[in-house]
Design a protein around this motif. Structure first.
Motif, short mmCIF file in Angstrom:
data_model
loop_
_atom_site.label_atom_id
_atom_site.label_comp_id
_atom_site.label_asym_id
_atom_site.label_seq_id
_atom_site.Cartn_x
_atom_site.Cartn_y
_atom_site.Cartn_z
N GLU A 14 0.87 -1.18 0.00
CA GLU A 14 0.00 0.00 0.00
C GLU A 14 0.90 1.23 0.00
OE1 GLU A 14 -4.16 -1.11 2.17
OE2 GLU A 14 -2.61 -0.15 3.37
N TRP A 15 0.70 2.07 -0.99
CA TRP A 15 1.54 3.25 -1.15
C TRP A 15 0.71 4.50 -0.99
CZ3 TRP A 15 6.68 2.50 -1.52
CH2 TRP A 15 7.10 1.21 -1.81
N TYR A 16 1.30 5.50 -0.35
CA TYR A 16 0.64 6.77 -0.07
C TYR A 16 1.53 7.92 -0.51
CZ TYR A 16 -2.38 3.95 2.89
OH TYR A 16 -3.25 3.00 3.35
N TYR A 17 0.90 9.07 -0.73
CA TYR A 17 1.66 10.29 -1.00
C TYR A 17 1.40 11.24 0.16
CZ TYR A 17 3.57 14.45 -3.10
OH TYR A 17 4.33 15.57 -3.34
N CYS A 18 2.46 11.64 0.87
CA CYS A 18 2.35 12.55 2.00
C CYS A 18 2.34 13.98 1.48
CB CYS A 18 3.50 12.35 2.98
SG CYS A 18 3.46 13.54 4.33
N CYS A 30 2.28 8.99 7.89
CA CYS A 30 1.73 10.26 8.37
C CYS A 30 0.22 10.11 8.58
CB CYS A 30 2.03 11.37 7.37
SG CYS A 30 3.79 11.73 7.25
N PRO A 31 -0.39 11.04 9.34
CA PRO A 31 -1.83 10.96 9.58
C PRO A 31 -2.64 11.00 8.28
CG PRO A 31 -0.81 12.63 10.99
CD PRO A 31 0.23 12.17 10.01
N ALA A 32 -3.82 10.41 8.30
CA ALA A 32 -4.68 10.33 7.12
C ALA A 32 -5.00 11.71 6.55
CB ALA A 32 -5.97 9.58 7.46
N LYS A 33 -5.11 12.72 7.40
CA LYS A 33 -5.45 14.07 6.92
C LYS A 33 -4.33 14.67 6.07
CE LYS A 33 -3.78 16.58 10.98
NZ LYS A 33 -2.76 17.41 10.37
N ASP A 34 -3.14 14.07 6.12
CA ASP A 34 -1.99 14.61 5.40
C ASP A 34 -1.54 13.75 4.23
OD1 ASP A 34 -1.83 16.73 7.21
OD2 ASP A 34 -0.50 15.63 8.55
N ARG A 35 -2.38 12.81 3.77
CA ARG A 35 -1.92 11.93 2.70
C ARG A 35 -3.03 11.54 1.75
NH1 ARG A 35 -3.54 6.86 4.97
NH2 ARG A 35 -3.49 6.99 7.22
N PHE A 36 -2.62 11.17 0.53
CA PHE A 36 -3.50 10.58 -0.48
C PHE A 36 -3.15 9.10 -0.57
CE2 PHE A 36 -3.82 14.68 -3.25
CZ PHE A 36 -4.83 15.16 -2.45
N GLY A 37 -4.15 8.28 -0.81
CA GLY A 37 -3.88 6.87 -1.03
C GLY A 37 -4.92 6.02 -0.35
N PRO A 38 -4.78 4.73 -0.43
CA PRO A 38 -3.62 3.99 -0.90
C PRO A 38 -3.61 3.83 -2.42
CG PRO A 38 -5.23 2.44 -0.08
CD PRO A 38 -5.80 3.82 0.15
N TYR A 39 -2.42 3.67 -2.94
CA TYR A 39 -2.19 3.39 -4.36
C TYR A 39 -1.54 2.02 -4.46
CZ TYR A 39 -3.07 8.35 -5.03
OH TYR A 39 -3.66 9.59 -5.06
N GLY A 40 -1.63 1.43 -5.64
CA GLY A 40 -1.11 0.08 -5.87
C GLY A 40 0.38 0.00 -6.12
N PRO A 42 4.35 2.50 -6.10
CA PRO A 42 4.99 3.78 -5.77
C PRO A 42 4.89 4.80 -6.90
CG PRO A 42 6.62 1.99 -5.82
CD PRO A 42 5.29 1.39 -6.03
N GLU A 43 4.84 4.32 -8.15
CA GLU A 43 4.72 5.22 -9.29
C GLU A 43 3.36 5.94 -9.27
OE1 GLU A 43 5.65 1.92 -9.68
OE2 GLU A 43 7.78 2.40 -9.83
N GLU A 44 2.30 5.18 -8.97
CA GLU A 44 0.98 5.80 -8.87
C GLU A 44 0.95 6.85 -7.76
OE1 GLU A 44 -2.70 3.33 -9.18
OE2 GLU A 44 -1.22 1.71 -9.17
N ALA A 45 1.53 6.52 -6.61
CA ALA A 45 1.57 7.45 -5.48
C ALA A 45 2.37 8.69 -5.83
CB ALA A 45 2.14 6.75 -4.25
N ALA A 46 3.45 8.53 -6.59
CA ALA A 46 4.29 9.66 -6.97
C ALA A 46 3.53 10.65 -7.85
CB ALA A 46 5.55 9.18 -7.69
N HIS A 47 2.51 10.19 -8.55
CA HIS A 47 1.72 11.05 -9.43
C HIS A 47 0.39 11.45 -8.79
CE1 HIS A 47 4.47 10.67 -12.78
NE2 HIS A 47 4.53 9.38 -12.54
#
Length: 84
Positions: A14-18, A30-40, A42-47
């Motif tokens: 599970e990948w997230y973007y902080c 990091c807390p949920a309020k500070d991140r997007f995700g989960p992504y499948g 790391p490339e998806e999370a990076a975008h």
């Protein structure tokens, strides 16, 4: 101070973007309020920010979600969220 602190544990894969640190994380660091995700991946999370921007533009240009129709007249109430 709380006696028990709830730990945030992530699952492998599970990948997230902080949004605070502007970095990709595996599992929520990091807390949920500070991140997007989960992504499948790391490339998806990076975008994540580009994906969010694309989705925002789609939403802003979708006539079903605007208060006014394309002609500039008030919506007839038949779109999503209407009471009819």
């Amino acid at each position: 101070m709380a006696l028990f602190k709830k730990r945030q544990t992530g699952k492998p894969g599970e990948w997230y973007y902080c949004l605070v640190h502007k970095k990709v994380e595996e599992g929520p660091e990091c807390p949920a309020k500070d991140r997007f995700g989960p992504y499948g991946s790391p490339e998806e999370a990076a975008h994540a920010m580009e994906t969010a921007q694309e989705r925002n533009l789609e939403w802003q240009n979708d006539p079903r979600w605007n208060d006014k129709s394309a002609e500039g007249t008030p919506d007839d109430g038949s779109g999503p969220g209407s009471a009819s």
